[in-house]
Design an enzyme around this catalytic site. Structure first.
Site, PDB file in Angstrom:
ATOM      1  N   LYS A 169     -12.304  34.296  10.206  1.00 16.87           N
ATOM      2  CA  LYS A 169     -11.849  32.921  10.393  1.00 16.87           C
ATOM      3  C   LYS A 169     -10.406  32.810   9.918  1.00 16.87           C
ATOM      4  O   LYS A 169     -10.043  33.427   8.899  1.00 16.87           O
ATOM      5  CB  LYS A 169     -12.772  31.987   9.599  1.00 16.87           C
ATOM      6  N   SER A 211     -17.108  24.248  11.327  1.00 18.42           N
ATOM      7  CA  SER A 211     -15.736  24.537  11.684  1.00 18.42           C
ATOM      8  C   SER A 211     -15.484  26.005  12.033  1.00 18.42           C
ATOM      9  O   SER A 211     -14.434  26.324  12.570  1.00 18.42           O
ATOM     10  CB  SER A 211     -14.812  24.149  10.531  1.00 18.42           C
ATOM     11  N   SER A 230     -20.332  24.765   7.733  1.00 13.16           N
ATOM     12  CA  SER A 230     -19.418  25.280   8.757  1.00 13.16           C
ATOM     13  C   SER A 230     -19.697  26.703   9.234  1.00 13.16           C
ATOM     14  O   SER A 230     -19.098  27.153  10.207  1.00 13.16           O
ATOM     15  CB  SER A 230     -17.974  25.210   8.249  1.00 13.16           C
TER      16      SER A 230
END
Lengths: 490, 116
Positions: free
Chosen positions: A79, A154, A178
């Site tokens: 990420k 996310s 997330s």
């Protein structure tokens, strides 16, 4: 053999037998990225040249008998809020559009030391604030199962990359669900460890008392492989836990029965009338499988879960308003060219650099910390948080784990998010309690709905029970055969 | 789920002005209205926190931290800092947008609204 279809566990076995090379595996993933990336939009940056070079080194090590770890030579995506030295790290924000970190996060160091090959940085909601990845300042990520749907957020890019076969596993971050929401939306296994179990050093902070790096993979064994590589105490993160580490992966390979006699808590608050009926049906089937494996269900009540969303948003925005104060254009990333005054330059930097959702949360955080409202919102949220933690502790005196749906919303169609923030925040209601209570939780797929989209299940454990959660998910996956789902392959 | 009692909380435009200044942002009028509405909705929702009466103590004493505490880790301090921080508008004006513990703020650092 189409190598990109292989799980990390299978790739590792084939490496050991000398049947594949890391170079071929990386090439296959690169071809897969070339074929799917335009449609899916998982990555914000790719490091394919470095990956290719590292794959050659990995193959040489293997040839010489000096393999570094079980994940040596296996590709991984990160990420884009995890610091990578010399590689752009943006948090999907204009604020950090050109930011190149001068150091690696601890997890990156551990991955490099284990020989894993980072092939790129994945898309996210700006500063990890969102549940659909639509808040990215740079691009839209799509769910590989259906382009019209979000991969969740996310960590949406990390999940879509794994679901599309671009990488076998990835790292995300989980502040209020997330990692688990995208895993559920994309038919994957997602692990949010106990707070402190994986070092946060080098993870760009959103809400420091809630943030935790998590794992997204196709199955529990791949999660275990990655967990073993990155978890463990880190003196550079003072919230890091000194829990003893065992080889979770090796334990799973023994195919032991862990569900026999297991006490599974079923909290009534998570199963109200608004739950999607197809999701409910799949959960019923999963519960039947657990019962057949010898688990015992225990009815539970966790009434304070009803306040989890408010508590989460007050605490997380308070911490975010503080953490994001450092983005002033003086030290990191974007700086406005308006030099009329220093204050004006800072304000214009922040105005342009942050997106709407980030600004909303900063303003809310500033409000709940201000003198007039601190007691009634912020301190009250801290009390409720502690009460939630106590409620879970009481529950874990009676049960070994708690079974819940991951979200009241099964999937999120792109571009249809409500303008009402509460309706958007609602997706997090079943996942954020684990963050508030510092607990580990795992999400894994349990079926496919009539739209052809995956359905997931969440298990919450007590402190430091990641090995147990992974073993239960592994046993479920071995028994049900619902494992290694790849979008478009079912 | 998700229902709070009472009238919606209305946020004044002057409050938005104060918050945006504290947050190091500035908004045009149209944006102010959007954020005023958003904040009002969220605060109305979060008001349920005020309507409950948890019996737990305020301090978060998470079990994972207890071992660390025994080992003399600074985790407690860090969590406190994470929890108890705010942005000082005067420091912003000095061109140094710093995070400082609330308790360390001097009276002069506080925005005039708070002083009054």
């Amino acid at each position: 053999m189409t190598l990109w279809r292989l799980s990390a566990d299978r790739s590792k076995d084939l490496f050991e037998k000398g049947q594949i090379t890391s170079e071929r595996l990386i090439s296959s993933c690169v071809e897969r990225i070339a074929k799917t990336e335009k449609r899916i939009g998982s990555f914000l940056s790719l490091t394919l040249e470095q990956a290719s070079e590292k794959a050659k080194l990995s193959d040489r090590r293997r040839h010489d008998g000096g393999r570094l770890s079980p994940i040596d030579g296996i590709p991984i995506a990160l990420k884009d809020n995890i610091m990578t030295k010399g590689v752009r790290t943006t948090c999907a924000s204009r604020m950090l559009a050109g930011y190149i970190p001068p150091f690696d996060a601890t997890v990156v160091e551990r991955l490099e030391r284990a020989g894993a090959i980072i092939i790129g940085k994945t898309n996210l909601d700006e500063f990890a604030m969102g549940a659909t990845t639509e808040n990215s300042a740079f691009k839209l990520s799509r769910n590989p199962w259906n382009d019209e749907y979000s991969p969740g957020g996310s960590s949406g890019g990390s999940a879509s990359a794994v679901a599309a076969g671009q990488v076998p596993f990835s790292l995300g971050s989980d502040t209020g669900g997330s990692v688990r929401l995208p895993a559920a939306f994309c038919g994957l296994t997602g692990l949010k460890p106990t707070y402190g179990r994986i070092s946060r050093y080098g993870l760009i902070a959103y809400a420091s008392s809630l943030d935790q790096i998590g794992i997204i993979a196709r199955n529990a064994r791949d999660c275990a492989l990655l967990f073993d590589a990155v978890a463990g105490h880190d003196p550079r993160d003072s919230t890091s836990l000194p829990c003893p580490m065992v080889s979770t992966y090796e334990k799973l390979k023994l195919n032991e029965t862990v569900c026999q006699g297991l006490r599974i808590g079923i909290p009534k608050e998570y199963f109200d009338d608004n739950l999607d009926h197809e999701l409910l049906g799949s959960i019923e089937k999963a519960r039947t499988i657990f019962r057949e494996l010898g688990a015992v269900e225990v009815p539970l009540s966790l009434p304070l879960v009803d306040l989890a969303i408010e508590t989460y948003y007050v605490i997380s925005t308070a911490e975010a308003s503080s953490n994001l104060a450092r983005f002033d254009g003086l030290r990191y990333g974007y700086r406005s060219t308006d030099r009329a005054s220093r204050v004006r330059q800072i304000v214009r930097t922040r105005n342009y650099g942050f997106g709407h959702e980030v600004k909303t949360r900063i303003i809310l955080g500033t409000f709940v910390l201000s003198a007039d409202h601190r007691d009634s919102f912020y301190l009250q949220a801290r009390k409720v948080r502690q009460a939630i933690r106590q409620e879970f502790a009481t529950a874990f005196a009676k049960v070994d784990l708690i079974l819940t749906p991951p979200s009241p919303v099964v999937q999120a169609r792109l571009g249809t998010g409500s303008i009402d923030p509460i309706m958007r925040y609602r997706k997090d209601v079943f996942v954020c309690p684990a963050n508030l209570a510092f607990l580990p939780a795992i999400v894994f797929p349990i079926g496919i709905n009539s739209l052809g989209l995956p359905l997931g299940l969440q298990l919450i454990g007590s402190d430091c029970t990641e090995p147990l959660l992974l073993a239960i998910a592994d046993e479920f996956q071995r028994t049900s055969g619902i494992v290694d789902l790849l979008a478009g392959e079912t | 789920m998700f229902r709070s009692k009472g009238d919606p909380i209305l946020v004044k435009t002057t409050e938005i002005d104060r918050l945006t200044e504290l947050a190091g942002l500035s908004l045009i009028d149209v944006e102010k209205e959007v954020y005023r509405n958003r904040l009002g909705r969220i605060l109305t929702f979060c008001r349920r926190l005020q309507q409950c009466n948890p019996t737990a103590p305020e301090e978060v004493e998470a079990l994972p931290f207890s071992e660390l505490s025994r080992q003399g880790s600074a985790v407690g301090d860090l969590v406190e800092i994470a929890f108890d921080t705010c942005i000082s508008s005067d420091r912003l004006k000095d061109g140094m947008l710093l995070v400082c513990p609330e308790d360390d703020r001097q009276e002069k650092d506080r925005p005039s609204e708070e002083r009054s």
